[in-house]
Design an enzyme around this catalytic site. Structure first.
Site, PDB file in Angstrom:
ATOM      1  CD  GLU A 105      21.735  49.648  43.275  1.00  0.00           C
ATOM      2  OE1 GLU A 105      22.614  49.281  42.465  1.00  0.00           O
ATOM      3  OE2 GLU A 105      21.024  50.654  43.120  1.00  0.00           O
ATOM      4  CD  GLU A 125      26.197  52.207  43.466  1.00  0.00           C
ATOM      5  OE1 GLU A 125      26.475  52.578  44.628  1.00  0.00           O
ATOM      6  OE2 GLU A 125      25.516  51.201  43.224  1.00  0.00           O
TER       7      GLU A 125
HETATM    8  N1  3HC Z   1      33.253  45.622  37.639  1.00  0.00           N
HETATM    9  C1  3HC Z   1      34.238  45.084  36.880  1.00  0.00           C
HETATM   10  N2  3HC Z   1      35.447  44.786  37.368  1.00  0.00           N
HETATM   11  C2  3HC Z   1      35.669  45.027  38.670  1.00  0.00           C
HETATM   12  C3  3HC Z   1      34.685  45.580  39.520  1.00  0.00           C
HETATM   13  C4  3HC Z   1      33.424  45.874  38.949  1.00  0.00           C
HETATM   14  N3  3HC Z   1      32.422  46.377  39.681  1.00  0.00           N
HETATM   15  N4  3HC Z   1      35.206  45.698  40.762  1.00  0.00           N
HETATM   16  C5  3HC Z   1      36.445  45.233  40.690  1.00  0.00           C
HETATM   17  N5  3HC Z   1      36.731  44.834  39.433  1.00  0.00           N
HETATM   18  C6  3HC Z   1      37.981  44.237  38.951  1.00  0.00           C
HETATM   19  C7  3HC Z   1      39.161  45.165  39.076  1.00  0.00           C
HETATM   20  O1  3HC Z   1      39.257  46.026  37.967  1.00  0.00           O
HETATM   21  C8  3HC Z   1      40.308  44.186  39.159  1.00  0.00           C
HETATM   22  O2  3HC Z   1      40.561  43.743  37.851  1.00  0.00           O
HETATM   23  P1  3HC Z   1      42.054  43.363  37.403  1.00  0.00           P
HETATM   24  O3  3HC Z   1      42.475  42.263  38.311  1.00  0.00           O
HETATM   25  O4  3HC Z   1      41.909  43.004  35.980  1.00  0.00           O
HETATM   26  O5  3HC Z   1      42.856  44.624  37.609  1.00  0.00           O
HETATM   27  C9  3HC Z   1      39.703  43.029  39.935  1.00  0.00           C
HETATM   28  O6  3HC Z   1      38.283  43.166  39.806  1.00  0.00           O
HETATM   29  C10 3HC Z   1      40.049  43.011  41.407  1.00  0.00           C
HETATM   30  O7  3HC Z   1      39.779  44.302  41.944  1.00  0.00           O
HETATM   31  P2  3HC Z   1      40.784  44.993  42.966  1.00  0.00           P
HETATM   32  O8  3HC Z   1      42.173  44.893  42.478  1.00  0.00           O
HETATM   33  O9  3HC Z   1      40.231  46.351  43.245  1.00  0.00           O
HETATM   34  O10 3HC Z   1      40.623  44.019  44.225  1.00  0.00           O
HETATM   35  P3  3HC Z   1      40.460  44.364  45.749  1.00  0.00           P
HETATM   36  O11 3HC Z   1      40.304  43.080  46.452  1.00  0.00           O
HETATM   37  O12 3HC Z   1      41.534  45.318  46.177  1.00  0.00           O
HETATM   38  O13 3HC Z   1      39.076  45.173  45.877  1.00  0.00           O
HETATM   39  C11 3HC Z   1      36.739  45.646  45.548  1.00  0.00           C
HETATM   40  C12 3HC Z   1      37.865  44.571  45.554  1.00  0.00           C
HETATM   41  C13 3HC Z   1      36.554  46.211  46.967  1.00  0.00           C
HETATM   42  C14 3HC Z   1      35.484  45.002  45.095  1.00  0.00           C
HETATM   43  C15 3HC Z   1      37.158  46.805  44.613  1.00  0.00           C
HETATM   44  O14 3HC Z   1      37.567  46.269  43.368  1.00  0.00           O
HETATM   45  C16 3HC Z   1      36.084  47.799  44.339  1.00  0.00           C
HETATM   46  O15 3HC Z   1      35.888  48.694  45.130  1.00  0.00           O
HETATM   47  N6  3HC Z   1      35.381  47.656  43.204  1.00  0.00           N
HETATM   48  C17 3HC Z   1      34.398  48.593  42.773  1.00  0.00           C
HETATM   49  C18 3HC Z   1      33.118  48.412  43.505  1.00  0.00           C
HETATM   50  C19 3HC Z   1      32.088  49.380  43.004  1.00  0.00           C
HETATM   51  O16 3HC Z   1      32.349  50.544  42.829  1.00  0.00           O
HETATM   52  N7  3HC Z   1      30.869  48.887  42.794  1.00  0.00           N
HETATM   53  C20 3HC Z   1      29.809  49.701  42.277  1.00  0.00           C
HETATM   54  C21 3HC Z   1      29.808  49.600  40.788  1.00  0.00           C
HETATM   55  S1  3HC Z   1      28.658  50.705  40.054  1.00  0.00           S
HETATM   56  C22 3HC Z   1      27.171  49.935  40.253  1.00  0.00           C
HETATM   57  O17 3HC Z   1      27.077  48.909  40.874  1.00  0.00           O
HETATM   58  C23 3HC Z   1      26.025  50.603  39.567  1.00  0.00           C
HETATM   59  C24 3HC Z   1      24.710  50.112  40.062  1.00  0.00           C
HETATM   60  O18 3HC Z   1      24.217  50.936  41.048  1.00  0.00           O
HETATM   61  C25 3HC Z   1      23.715  50.067  38.948  1.00  0.00           C
END
Ligand code: 3HC
Ligand code: NAI
Length: 695
Positions: A105, A125
């Site tokens: 976004e 999301e």
């Molecule tokens: N916020 C906070 N922490 C996050 C995060 C996020 N969006 N995404 C990942 N993390 C953290 C994880 O909890 C993890 O923390 P830890 O080491 O303490 O356990 C660390 O980052 C690393 O994450 P992964 O172990 O999952 O690492 P990978 O390399 O396997 O994957 C990733 C990375 C693909 C970015 C995966 O973490 C992921 O899919 N994250 C979520 C992405 C997501 O859903 N984004 C949308 C959020 S909602 C949003 O944006 C709302 C908006 O529309 C207003």
């Protein structure tokens, strides 16, 4: 400015670095830093363009999920992105890694987008029970066809940089991975061309085909059954088509806020964090796993060939041992067919397939071939005698330090370990069928298992792309033990008056992928039968034992594999096998049970109360370390609906006291099965949740 956002100037181009490891999530500090940076830039007329990029392994992977559920703090993301978009000089997002959610976004709020070749861009999301809440549903369909926007937003699946370029979501793919340099070069070229700001919000929204939204709603009602967020995503995207930008954005925000307050959002985020928490155990903190390259597998049946496939797909070398030449050939055929399927689905290249078959995979019947294996996983018949014989042989053949694992579903891993001279090297690695597909791996730690062997179990799970959950030794470990109890509860519901088909329907409506009786048919009714036979001698005489499944099995009906079980599989679609109703009424008559009608809610309440109660025992006994381990197990191995977060999260949502009251109510009918777990009583008395035990 904050430390997580750094602004530098180069040739009158402002370069903004977002540095908030590990994934540059848009925390309050990042949002504030970005706002400060853009406000400073607004006052500096010398700046010709702005580049925003992410430090480290990725651009921004989304809003900071850890802040969800807390009171939101300004600056809010949608307003910040609007402010960035309204910048009077061109803003370039120079992205790499995983550009997800709020990260995409933010990039959509920029005027130009350039991405590294391996970038993935998406709006995931929906998998957190949300919709893109910072303009994603409004800006995306202004750049890409509405049907593609629906697909991306409701599936949550990212697109590659190449696809993003074809769709018009990005403008360029960079020739290099240094996104600071790539962004700067692009900015300089734009300045040279005299290019100005190009806000996406100013573009007209693409026009959808007639009926697209209704069709999407109907498809999602089936595909994402029970889930709120996907339907709301459609509402928001429809707003982009029908409303002016500002109104569409306001509607998106309102829908986002409502979802943020939902139980489904809380459950899905619980699942997200629990899956990342599950491998964090004091026992293996700073413990190096053992080397893991050569894997031996004994038994090439359903499980052995699936485990071999999974290991080969992860690049490990596999030696599989079967009983005789015929069984070896059969196992080779299954593994090769599984791998060919992976080639077809684009998960494995033809070259890698050829290399595996030419050297990385060997099958035979001589145990000596396992002398150099780093890890051996036994997947022979579920018989203690056969397993002991196998482990006795392994003890003689395997090199010192080799990890010796059993894939047993129920048997005592300590008893197996004791047959060897090296019980510290023995562990349970309980895969789920099909083993190359299912993500769960229960890592069953025996009384003498060494910490580096436990760490090796978790390292294996990671290497195979699976989620490892630590379990202690008991009959069935975490998952199958809980399954045995909730199966008794629904068998009890059937004896009380429900039909197996009522039970399956009620639980599918509740959100399960398949009803439990349909699952038994799929697994093979003989499997449960053999387990019950094994336990018959130790069964408590007070147990009300339901016999109808055994009767079905003894009459030769083993489910799908014989074409008949609880359902009849002879036609195109499975249909209820009404013969079972005859067995059930005979059993009710013999037991003197007067059949009554059970509501769907009662079926669900019984199923959940039994599951939660046994899970509470499992946690109390230390079989599962924390409630979250139970949730991750049920979500990834047993088809529990992810949007309900797992049984412990469910109990917290409906109230631990409600579950306790249900148990007391059901105990009036059967006070042997329905005995409240002390932990459940304690939590209810103290007004605490299971989540309070996760910390
Ligand atoms: N916020 C906070 N922490 C996050 C995060 C996020 N969006 N995404 C990942 N993390 C953290 C994880 O909890 C993890 O923390 P830890 O080491 O303490 O356990 C660390 O980052 C690393 O994450 P992964 O172990 O999952 O690492 P990978 O390399 O396997 O994957 C990733 C990375 C693909 C970015 C995966 O973490 C992921 O899919 N994250 C979520 C992405 C997501 O859903 N984004 C949308 C959020 S909602 C949003 O944006 C709302 C908006 O529309 C207003
Ligand atoms: P299966 O019957 O399909 O395969 C067992 C294989 O082991 C057979 O091919 C047999 O020839 C071979 N075998 C037997 N004794 C042997 C020996 N001494 N040396 C070499 N090979 C030998 O059984 P399945 O379903 O694969 O189960 C294997 C194990 O995995 C069992 O312990 C089972 O409880 C467990 N398991 C099964 C699951 C399932 O869904 N089928 C799920 C998780 C675990």
């Amino acid at each position: 400015m904050t430390q997580s956002v750094n602004l530098t100037l180069e040739d009158n181009i402002a370069v903004i670095e977002i540095a908030n490891p590990p994934v540059n999530a848009l925390s309050h500090a990042v949002r504030s830093g970005l706002q400060d940076a853009f406000r400073g830039i607004a006052e500096n007329d010398a700046i010709k363009a702005i580049v925003v990029y992410g430090a480290g392994r990725t651009f921004v992977a989304g809003a900071d999920i850890r802040e969800f559920g807390q009171p939101p703090k300004e600056p809010f993301l949608p307003e910040l992105i609007n402010e960035i978009e309204s910048c009077t000089r061109p803003v370039i997002a120079s992205v790499h890694g995983t550009v997800l959610g709020g990260g995409l976004e933010l990039a959509l709020g920029a005027h130009y987008r350039i991405a590294a070749p391996k970038t993935k861009l998406g709006l995931p999301e929906v998998s957190l029970g949300l919709l893109p809440g910072a303009g994603g549903t409004q800006r995306l369909p202004r750049l890409v066809p509405v049907t593609k926007a629906i697909d991306m937003i409701t599936s949550g699946k990212p697109v590659s940089a190449n696809e993003a370029l074809e769709l018009g979501l990005i403008d360029q793919i960079s020739g290099e991975d240094d996104m600071r340099a790539a962004g700067l070069a692009y900015a300089k070229a734009l300045v040279k061309q005299g290019a100005g700001p190009r806000p996406v919000s100013g573009l007209p929204c693409n026009t959808p085909e007639d009926g697209l939204f209704d069709k999407a709603r109907a498809t999602l009602a089936k595909k994402a059954r029970g889930q709120l967020a996907s339907q709301k995503c459609i509402d928001a995207i429809e707003g982009a088509v029908n409303l002016p930008f500002a109104e569409g954005l306001a509607q998106e925000r309102a829908l986002f806020r409502a979802l943020m307050d939902s139980d489904q959002r809380a459950a899905l985020i619980h699942a997200f964090f629990s899956e990342r928490q599950v491998g964090k155990l004091p026992e293996i903190k700073d413990v190096e796993p053992r080397i893991l390259e050569n894997v031996g597998i004994i038994g090439g049946g359903t499980m052995g060939s699936g485990i071999a496939t999974s290991a080969l797909l992860a690049g490990l070398t596999v030696t599989l041992i079967e009983r005789d030449a015929e069984a070896v050939a059969k196992a080779e055929g299954t593994v090769s067919k599984n791998l060919a399927g992976a080639v077809k689905r684009g998960k494995l290249s033809q070259e890698k397939f050829d290399a595996i078959m030419a050297g990385h995979f060997k099958a035979g019947s001589d145990y000596d071939a396992l002398a150099e294996a780093d890890l051996v996983i036994e997947a022979v018949f579920e018989s203690m005698d056969v397993k002991k014989e196998v482990f006795g042989k392994l003890d003689k053949i395997c090199k010192p330090g080799a990890v010796l694992a059993s894939n047993t579903s129920y048997l005592d891993v300590d008893e197996i370990a004791e047959i060897t001279s090296r019980p510290a090297d023995v562990i349970g690695l309980h895969f789920f069928s099909p083993a190359h597909v299912m993500r769960l791996l229960e890592i069953v730690v025996g009384a003498k298992t060494a910490p580096d062997v436990v760490a090796t179990g978790f390292a294996l799970a990671k290497r195979l792309g699976k989620i490892g959950v630590r379990a202690g030794v008991c009959d069935g470990f975490i998952g199958n033990r809980i399954l045995a109890t909730y199966r008794k509860a629904i068998d009890g519901a059937v004896l009380a008056g429900a039909s197996p088909f009522d039970v399956d329907r009620a639980l599918v409506d509740f959100g399960l992928a398949m009803g439990p009786f349909a699952v038994s048919d799929l697994a093979g009714l003989d499997i449960g039968y053999m387990t019950r036979q094994r336990l018959a001698a130790t069964r408590d005489p007070r147990e009300v034992y339901a016999e109808f499944s055994d009767k079905l099995c003894e009459d030769g009906h083993h489910g799908r594999k014989t074409g008949r079980g609880f359902y009849d599989y002879s036609g195109e679609q499975p249909v209820p096998n009404d013969d079972i109703l005859g067995y059930i009424s005979e059993e009710r008559a013999a037991k003197g049970i007067e059949s009554r009608s059970l509501s769907d809610q009662e079926i669900i309440d019984r199923y959940m109360a039994a599951m939660v109660n046994e899970a509470a025992l499992v946690v109390e006994e230390g079989i599962a370390q924390r409630p979250l381990d139970v949730d991750v197990t049920l979500l990834n191995g047993y088809g529990f609906p992810r949007w309900r977060g797992g049984p412990m999260q469910y109990a917290d949502t409906v109230g631990v006291d409600k579950i306790l009251n249900d148990i007391k109510r059901f105990a009036e009918e059967d006070d042997f099965l329905w005995q409240p777990a002390p932990l459940l009583e304690k939590l209810a008395a103290e007004g605490k949740t299971f989540a309070s035990l996760n910390a």
